[in-house]
Design a protein around this motif. Structure first.
Motif, PDB file in Angstrom:
ATOM      1  N   GLU A  66       0.730  -1.035   0.037  1.00 60.48           N
ATOM      2  CA  GLU A  66      -0.133   0.027  -0.277  1.00 60.48           C
ATOM      3  C   GLU A  66       0.766   1.357   0.125  1.00 60.48           C
ATOM      4  O   GLU A  66       1.756   1.397   0.625  1.00 60.48           O
ATOM      5  CB  GLU A  66      -0.761  -0.038   1.288  1.00 60.48           C
ATOM      6  CG  GLU A  66      -1.821   1.286   1.245  1.00 60.48           C
ATOM      7  CD  GLU A  66      -2.931   1.312   2.385  1.00 60.48           C
ATOM      8  OE1 GLU A  66      -3.435   2.331   2.765  1.00 60.48           O
ATOM      9  OE2 GLU A  66      -3.021   0.209   2.895  1.00 60.48           O
ATOM     10  N   GLY A  67       0.746   2.220  -1.154  1.00 63.87           N
ATOM     11  CA  GLY A  67       1.308   3.429  -1.028  1.00 63.87           C
ATOM     12  C   GLY A  67       1.130   4.355  -0.128  1.00 63.87           C
ATOM     13  O   GLY A  67       0.281   4.271   0.941  1.00 63.87           O
ATOM     14  N   GLY A  68       2.039   5.246   0.059  1.00 62.87           N
ATOM     15  CA  GLY A  68       1.922   6.385   1.264  1.00 62.87           C
ATOM     16  C   GLY A  68       3.207   7.275   1.078  1.00 62.87           C
ATOM     17  O   GLY A  68       3.854   7.220  -0.010  1.00 62.87           O
ATOM     18  N   THR A  69       3.500   8.155   1.934  1.00 63.38           N
ATOM     19  CA  THR A  69       4.510   9.095   1.814  1.00 63.38           C
ATOM     20  C   THR A  69       5.671   8.699   2.775  1.00 63.38           C
ATOM     21  O   THR A  69       5.402   7.889   3.877  1.00 63.38           O
ATOM     22  CB  THR A  69       4.055  10.278   2.805  1.00 63.38           C
ATOM     23  OG1 THR A  69       5.184  11.300   2.669  1.00 63.38           O
ATOM     24  CG2 THR A  69       3.423  10.260   3.935  1.00 63.38           C
ATOM     25  N   GLN A  90       8.893  11.832  -0.348  1.00 66.48           N
ATOM     26  CA  GLN A  90       8.220  11.312  -1.453  1.00 66.48           C
ATOM     27  C   GLN A  90       6.904  10.649  -1.294  1.00 66.48           C
ATOM     28  O   GLN A  90       6.784  10.377  -0.008  1.00 66.48           O
ATOM     29  CB  GLN A  90       9.235  10.440  -2.091  1.00 66.48           C
ATOM     30  CG  GLN A  90      10.632  11.031  -2.877  1.00 66.48           C
ATOM     31  CD  GLN A  90      10.008  11.929  -4.156  1.00 66.48           C
ATOM     32  OE1 GLN A  90       8.968  11.748  -4.689  1.00 66.48           O
ATOM     33  NE2 GLN A  90      11.113  12.821  -4.403  1.00 66.48           N
ATOM     34  N   HIS A  91       6.111  10.477  -2.275  1.00 62.23           N
ATOM     35  CA  HIS A  91       4.706   9.851  -2.226  1.00 62.23           C
ATOM     36  C   HIS A  91       5.079   8.735  -3.237  1.00 62.23           C
ATOM     37  O   HIS A  91       5.228   9.193  -4.385  1.00 62.23           O
ATOM     38  CB  HIS A  91       3.599  10.671  -2.188  1.00 62.23           C
ATOM     39  CG  HIS A  91       2.276   9.985  -2.020  1.00 62.23           C
ATOM     40  ND1 HIS A  91       1.770   9.993  -0.771  1.00 62.23           N
ATOM     41  CD2 HIS A  91       1.534   8.889  -2.809  1.00 62.23           C
ATOM     42  CE1 HIS A  91       0.618   9.072  -0.846  1.00 62.23           C
ATOM     43  NE2 HIS A  91       0.536   8.557  -2.068  1.00 62.23           N
ATOM     44  N   VAL A  92       4.551   7.473  -2.909  1.00 64.41           N
ATOM     45  CA  VAL A  92       4.669   6.473  -3.626  1.00 64.41           C
ATOM     46  C   VAL A  92       3.375   5.821  -3.578  1.00 64.41           C
ATOM     47  O   VAL A  92       2.646   5.455  -2.839  1.00 64.41           O
ATOM     48  CB  VAL A  92       5.352   5.566  -2.972  1.00 64.41           C
ATOM     49  CG1 VAL A  92       5.443   3.836  -4.038  1.00 64.41           C
ATOM     50  CG2 VAL A  92       7.086   5.739  -3.330  1.00 64.41           C
ATOM     51  N   GLN A  93       2.679   5.597  -5.109  1.00 62.65           N
ATOM     52  CA  GLN A  93       1.536   4.846  -5.392  1.00 62.65           C
ATOM     53  C   GLN A  93       1.488   3.510  -4.768  1.00 62.65           C
ATOM     54  O   GLN A  93       2.662   2.733  -4.997  1.00 62.65           O
ATOM     55  CB  GLN A  93       1.000   5.229  -6.733  1.00 62.65           C
ATOM     56  CG  GLN A  93       0.493   6.555  -7.119  1.00 62.65           C
ATOM     57  CD  GLN A  93      -0.213   6.459  -8.541  1.00 62.65           C
ATOM     58  OE1 GLN A  93       0.529   6.297  -9.511  1.00 62.65           O
ATOM     59  NE2 GLN A  93      -1.427   6.510  -8.678  1.00 62.65           N
ATOM     60  N   SER A  94       0.046   2.885  -4.509  1.00 68.54           N
ATOM     61  CA  SER A  94       0.177   1.516  -4.047  1.00 68.54           C
ATOM     62  C   SER A  94       0.748   0.799  -5.494  1.00 68.54           C
ATOM     63  O   SER A  94       0.540   1.049  -6.620  1.00 68.54           O
ATOM     64  CB  SER A  94      -1.172   1.115  -3.970  1.00 68.54           C
ATOM     65  OG  SER A  94      -1.320   1.778  -2.819  1.00 68.54           O
ATOM     66  N   PHE A  95       1.491  -0.323  -5.309  1.00 63.50           N
ATOM     67  CA  PHE A  95       1.792  -1.302  -6.095  1.00 63.50           C
ATOM     68  C   PHE A  95       1.832  -2.824  -5.639  1.00 63.50           C
ATOM     69  O   PHE A  95       1.892  -2.805  -4.573  1.00 63.50           O
ATOM     70  CB  PHE A  95       3.128  -0.670  -6.919  1.00 63.50           C
ATOM     71  CG  PHE A  95       4.312  -0.854  -5.981  1.00 63.50           C
ATOM     72  CD1 PHE A  95       5.341  -1.699  -5.877  1.00 63.50           C
ATOM     73  CD2 PHE A  95       4.573   0.230  -4.761  1.00 63.50           C
ATOM     74  CE1 PHE A  95       6.393  -1.821  -4.960  1.00 63.50           C
ATOM     75  CE2 PHE A  95       5.590  -0.007  -3.997  1.00 63.50           C
ATOM     76  CZ  PHE A  95       6.421  -0.705  -3.923  1.00 63.50           C
ATOM     77  N   PHE A 377      11.474  19.211  -8.327  1.00 62.61           N
ATOM     78  CA  PHE A 377      10.599  19.129  -9.687  1.00 62.61           C
ATOM     79  C   PHE A 377       9.648  18.068  -9.296  1.00 62.61           C
ATOM     80  O   PHE A 377       8.182  18.444 -10.004  1.00 62.61           O
ATOM     81  CB  PHE A 377      11.677  18.646 -10.827  1.00 62.61           C
ATOM     82  CG  PHE A 377      10.613  18.420 -11.993  1.00 62.61           C
ATOM     83  CD1 PHE A 377      10.496  19.730 -12.811  1.00 62.61           C
ATOM     84  CD2 PHE A 377      10.167  17.463 -12.580  1.00 62.61           C
ATOM     85  CE1 PHE A 377       9.732  19.633 -13.902  1.00 62.61           C
ATOM     86  CE2 PHE A 377       9.312  17.393 -13.850  1.00 62.61           C
ATOM     87  CZ  PHE A 377       9.405  18.593 -14.203  1.00 62.61           C
ATOM     88  N   ASN A 378       9.594  16.997  -8.643  1.00 65.07           N
ATOM     89  CA  ASN A 378       8.737  15.936  -8.559  1.00 65.07           C
ATOM     90  C   ASN A 378       8.762  15.348  -7.402  1.00 65.07           C
ATOM     91  O   ASN A 378       9.871  14.913  -6.893  1.00 65.07           O
ATOM     92  CB  ASN A 378       8.737  14.918  -9.589  1.00 65.07           C
ATOM     93  CG  ASN A 378       7.385  13.811  -9.607  1.00 65.07           C
ATOM     94  OD1 ASN A 378       6.336  14.250  -9.418  1.00 65.07           O
ATOM     95  ND2 ASN A 378       7.863  12.582  -9.897  1.00 65.07           N
ATOM     96  N   ASP A 379       7.691  15.096  -6.622  1.00 63.24           N
ATOM     97  CA  ASP A 379       7.759  14.396  -5.510  1.00 63.24           C
ATOM     98  C   ASP A 379       6.736  13.367  -5.188  1.00 63.24           C
ATOM     99  O   ASP A 379       6.106  12.584  -4.044  1.00 63.24           O
ATOM    100  CB  ASP A 379       7.656  15.254  -3.915  1.00 63.24           C
ATOM    101  CG  ASP A 379       6.345  16.071  -4.150  1.00 63.24           C
ATOM    102  OD1 ASP A 379       5.461  15.945  -5.120  1.00 63.24           O
ATOM    103  OD2 ASP A 379       6.157  16.969  -3.277  1.00 63.24           O
ATOM    104  N   PHE A 380       6.183  12.806  -6.538  1.00 63.65           N
ATOM    105  CA  PHE A 380       5.360  11.824  -6.626  1.00 63.65           C
ATOM    106  C   PHE A 380       5.764  10.676  -7.625  1.00 63.65           C
ATOM    107  O   PHE A 380       5.826  10.958  -8.749  1.00 63.65           O
ATOM    108  CB  PHE A 380       3.918  12.453  -7.111  1.00 63.65           C
ATOM    109  CG  PHE A 380       2.861  11.481  -7.170  1.00 63.65           C
ATOM    110  CD1 PHE A 380       2.095  11.061  -6.089  1.00 63.65           C
ATOM    111  CD2 PHE A 380       2.435  10.914  -8.381  1.00 63.65           C
ATOM    112  CE1 PHE A 380       0.994  10.282  -6.152  1.00 63.65           C
ATOM    113  CE2 PHE A 380       1.246  10.082  -8.692  1.00 63.65           C
ATOM    114  CZ  PHE A 380       0.633   9.889  -7.538  1.00 63.65           C
ATOM    115  N   ASN A 381       5.922   9.451  -7.116  1.00 63.52           N
ATOM    116  CA  ASN A 381       6.040   8.215  -7.893  1.00 63.52           C
ATOM    117  C   ASN A 381       7.661   8.790  -8.693  1.00 63.52           C
ATOM    118  O   ASN A 381       7.639   8.699  -9.900  1.00 63.52           O
ATOM    119  CB  ASN A 381       5.101   7.999  -9.087  1.00 63.52           C
ATOM    120  CG  ASN A 381       4.282   7.013  -8.282  1.00 63.52           C
ATOM    121  OD1 ASN A 381       4.308   6.783  -7.158  1.00 63.52           O
ATOM    122  ND2 ASN A 381       3.393   6.590  -9.157  1.00 63.52           N
TER     123      ASN A 381
END
Length: 562
Positions: A66-69, A90-95, A377-381
């Protein structure tokens, strides 16, 4: 009390009316089962609707994460002083991720399939099988005896459940693609859309299954053989065509599985660095309401490498090098159970249910290495390595299919050939300005150097200058070896002998994570990161696969704690 018959009938009739009204009321206040909330049409209608699928199922061997920060790059020690870990949120999507590393047995299944479908005895296909073979000579040591591992580690049954090594990043990537096709091929067969056992009895080099080919051009799968690629479930559509009064044949619609069917799984792939680190750290085990309570140095709780549980107190929790000349400890109780790699699942899983996220073997991840993670620049996935492609459309307006004569091979820096496209796959080309024009989110096909290593991020780039920037110095001045094939088919190796090189970093080095059987405990920290050329292999780097999750973030409904 005696009940009058007419009164009884009136009572029953009244109850039936009440139930009917209640049922109608419920149907009017919500969509009927199987009907569209937008149009009211029956979306599951076999005559032209589409099936409304449920949640994604985990593929074989995968565990839900389950994803999260989380804080990426949070190391407790930096004794190497390489400054390539900058803590950032960072935040990672569930995978989904493999429960264990890919084992020798799993990889041998891949090799056997290649050998059956693309016989190495045929000149056209010899490089396919040879290019997929792990390098068993990685075990050799100038001052050590290791021929036993070179000869036996990959193929001997005693090592079947040990993690595969000697596999470079490209080979790991190709294995993941192969696994995607075999899993989805089995799903289609199980659900009656492919002929039973065709995947073993009817598959040939020219006629095989590819997931993307099936989704885009199902009639081109297996060479267009409709006895294998069935029209409808168990070929029902082939028997279900109807004829109108004027003799016009009405063919059934949606006879093949589509992406909207929800039956086929997303691709198996290498995890990104952020996914791997998030899954290895498993901070979910430290969660207390909306914070992480305490800090984890390893994939398990605590600051030590030995178990503090009463039943296993003193046992090592991973397979790693404990000191100079100490790869397992003293023989007996305190030993970690291995001197080289160890069988998977020999050590406790972390809080996500993943095994060997520290020790045993280090693991390839998908990212191209750069010293800094650009979280501004990016903090998501987060992922560095995007190279966007699209299907090549032929003159007939259809997607082109790779054939025996259009297969492509990569020549690695060591001269080894690796096949990067196989017959039956869709031909891929880089995206062009038709996809990038006036876009805000991407403007090129190759994004390996975005904001790092390109001209504008070089210290020598002259902003706003009218002068030419052709003589600009590259940010990463790494060795450039060259391998070519002469007119006689002989390999010509040209080594880069320049003494002006300043780094080993380039676009062909990939990140690998985690400690291995020959690493000290320092490298067991999930946040530690190293890099290695993508076309080279070692005796201590393996890999595991991941799969993106589609749909909801969580598998189970959240409930507040009282």
């Amino acid at each position: 009390m005696k009940v009058n018959k007419s009164n009884f009938l009136q009572l029953v009739l009244s109850l039936m009316i009440i139930i009917s009204v209640s049922s109608c009321s419920k149907k009017s206040s919500s969509s009927r089962k199987g009907s569209s909330q937008a149009t009211g049409w029956n979306v599951n209608n076999k005559k032209g609707g589409f099936k409304q699928a449920g949640e994604q199922e985990a593929g074989p061997g995968l565990v839900f994460v389950e994803g999260g920060t989380f804080t990426m790059g949070k190391v407790q020690d930096d004794v190497m002083h390489d400054w390539n870990n900058s803590p950032n949120q960072q935040h990672v999507q569930s995978f989904y991720m493999d429960e264990t590393e890919v084992t020798n047995f799993m990889y041998l299944e891949y090799l056997q399939w290649l050998k059956n479908v693309f016989p190495p005895t045929e000149e056209n296909y010899r490089a396919i099988y040879e290019g997929a073979l792990p390098d068993t000579l990685v075990w050799r040591n100038r001052l050590g005896y290791s021929e036993n591992m070179s000869n036996n580690y990959l193929r001997h049954p005693a090592y079947s459940n040990y993690p595969v090594v000697g596999v470079n990043w490209i080979q790991a990537n190709e294995f993941s693609k192969w696994r995607t096709d075999r899993v989805n091929e089995a799903l289609l067969e199980r659900n009656g859309y492919l002929k039973k056992d065709a995947k073993t009895l009817d598959v040939t080099a020219e006629n095989s299954f590819n997931t993307e080919t099936y989704l885009n051009a199902p009639t081109a799968t297996y060479g267009g053989d409709d006895k294998i690629v069935l029209k409808g479930r168990k070929g029902s559509a082939a028997k279900g065509s109807k004829t109108t009064k004027d003799g016009k044949v009405i063919e059934p619609k949606n006879i093949y599985v589509q992406r909207s069917s929800g039956l086929l799984l997303p691709e198996y792939r290498l995890p990104t660095e952020s996914e791997w680190e998030y899954a290895a750290a498993a901070d979910v085990g430290q969660r207390e309401y909306n914070i992480y309570k305490g800090q984890k140095k390893y994939p398990w709780s605590g600051q030590y490498t030995r178990s503090n549980k009463r039943t296993t107190r003193g046992d090592q929790l991973a397979n790693f090098k404990q000191g100079n000349g100490d790869y397992g400890g003293l023989a007996g109780w305190s030993d970690d159970g291995a001197d080289i790699t160890n069988e998977v699942k020999k050590y406790p899983a972390n809080d996500f249910g993943l095994y060997d996220m520290a020790g045993n073997v280090a693991e390839w991840v998908a990212d191209v290495y750069r010293p800094i993670v650009d979280n501004e620049f990016n903090d998501f996935n987060y992922f560095r390595g995007n190279q966007y492609t699209k299907n090549k459309i032929g003159k007939d307006g259809k997607a082109e299919i790779v054939t025996k004569s259009t297969m492509k091979y990569d020549t690695l820096s060591n001269g080894k050939l690796i096949a990067r496209s196989f017959p039956g796959q869709l031909v891929q080309v880089p995206v062009d300005e038709n996809e990038t024009y006036l876009r805000q989110n991407f403007d090129r096909s190759n994004n390996l150097n975005y904001r790092d290593g390109d001209q504008q991020s070089s210290k020598d780039f002259k902003f706003g200058s009218s002068e030419s920037n052709k003589d600009i110095k590259n940010m990463y001045n790494s060795p450039k070896h060259n391998v070519t094939i002469d007119s006689l088919g002989k390999m010509v190796r040209k080594f880069d002998k320049s003494n002006k090189r300043t780094t080993l970093v380039n676009d062909n080095v990939r990140v690998y994570k985690g400690g291995s059987w020959k690493d000290r405990a320092y490298w067991l920290d999930p946040a530690q990161r190293r890099y290695f050329p993508q076309d080279m292999a070692t005796d201590y780097i393996g890999f595991r696969c991941a799969m993106s999750r589609v749909g909801s973030k969580s598998q189970n409904k959240k409930r507040p704690r009282n």
